[in-house]
Design an enzyme around this catalytic site. Sequence first.
Site, PDB file in Angstrom:
ATOM      1  CG  HIS A 293      53.338  92.606   0.755  1.00 56.86           C
ATOM      2  ND1 HIS A 293      53.968  91.443   1.510  1.00 56.86           N
ATOM      3  CD2 HIS A 293      54.505  92.652  -0.369  1.00 56.86           C
ATOM      4  CE1 HIS A 293      55.186  91.366   1.185  1.00 56.86           C
ATOM      5  NE2 HIS A 293      55.401  91.788   0.241  1.00 56.86           N
TER       6      HIS A 293
ATOM      7  CG  HIS B  80      49.907  89.544   2.623  1.00 58.67           C
ATOM      8  ND1 HIS B  80      48.909  90.652   3.028  1.00 58.67           N
ATOM      9  CD2 HIS B  80      51.131  90.242   2.645  1.00 58.67           C
ATOM     10  CE1 HIS B  80      49.415  91.578   3.500  1.00 58.67           C
ATOM     11  NE2 HIS B  80      50.985  91.272   3.426  1.00 58.67           N
TER      12      HIS B  80
ATOM     13  CG  HIS C  44      58.070  92.436   2.654  1.00 60.53           C
ATOM     14  ND1 HIS C  44      57.865  93.274   1.613  1.00 60.53           N
ATOM     15  CD2 HIS C  44      56.985  92.702   3.657  1.00 60.53           C
ATOM     16  CE1 HIS C  44      56.934  94.054   1.811  1.00 60.53           C
ATOM     17  NE2 HIS C  44      56.467  93.749   3.296  1.00 60.53           N
TER      18      HIS C  44
END
Length: 273
Positions: free
Chosen positions: A93, A97, A103
């Site tokens: 990250h 991105h 995540h």
Amino acid sequence: MCHHCVIESVKEQMMSRRDLFRTAATGAAAAAVATSLPGTSALAAGHGTVADMTHELHEGFPTYFGEQQFFFEQKFNFKENGFNLFEMRVNEHTGTHIDAPLHFSENGQSVAEIPVGNLVAPLCVVDIREKAAANADSQVTPDDLNAWIADNGPIPDKACIAMNSGWDARVDSDTFRNVGADEKMHFPGFHIEATKMLLEETSAVGIAVDTMSLDFGMSGDFATHYAWLPANRWGLENMANLASVPAKGATLVVGAPKHRGGSGGPSRVIALV
């Protein structure tokens, strides 16, 4: 095989290929020029130009936690070895991105599992620059989304909705992270109510911001991350140049990485305009 032998073998292979490359150069060069010009078949969908929405990644790029997350070391150089080769170490990250569903979920899609069709999306740019300039804690709200719809019509199917707060212009200064006297970061993001509206009323596949987080800097609960990503939608952070594309009509192409089990990664993001 010894280290020196490996290098010599690489050199020989590179030399042997040069004649082949020279033979093909004329035709290849013509083809390359043809496919890079506006209005060619590469842009047959009606787009005329290509815009880069990606910041250049480097070792000093600002990060959410304030620590270096990109490391770049040269292992071979052209003068001594006949070729250049660098080794990278990077937090997923970092820079411009993608946040994959994994995540902020236990078993959402990894970055490698995001359907490639979802990485090409109509781009809707919501401009909140005026209120962000007045208040760093501004957020994209349902009112902002409704204003965009009033001006541009319904949000297209499987779109990406991007926040243009003008924050990308700050990327080379401390005001990008914008830590205040309260020791908290202050920058814009998506309000949870706007996030819920997109989840409930659209088929959007992604949201994007020109700041370091889908949630605004003051967020203590990452409400937008926790609502958006587990629904197998993706996010883009640290976007660049959103002011260079129209509010509607562009197509976003996300060059996401494809490493197994990844929660995201630095991406080359372009817009066909």
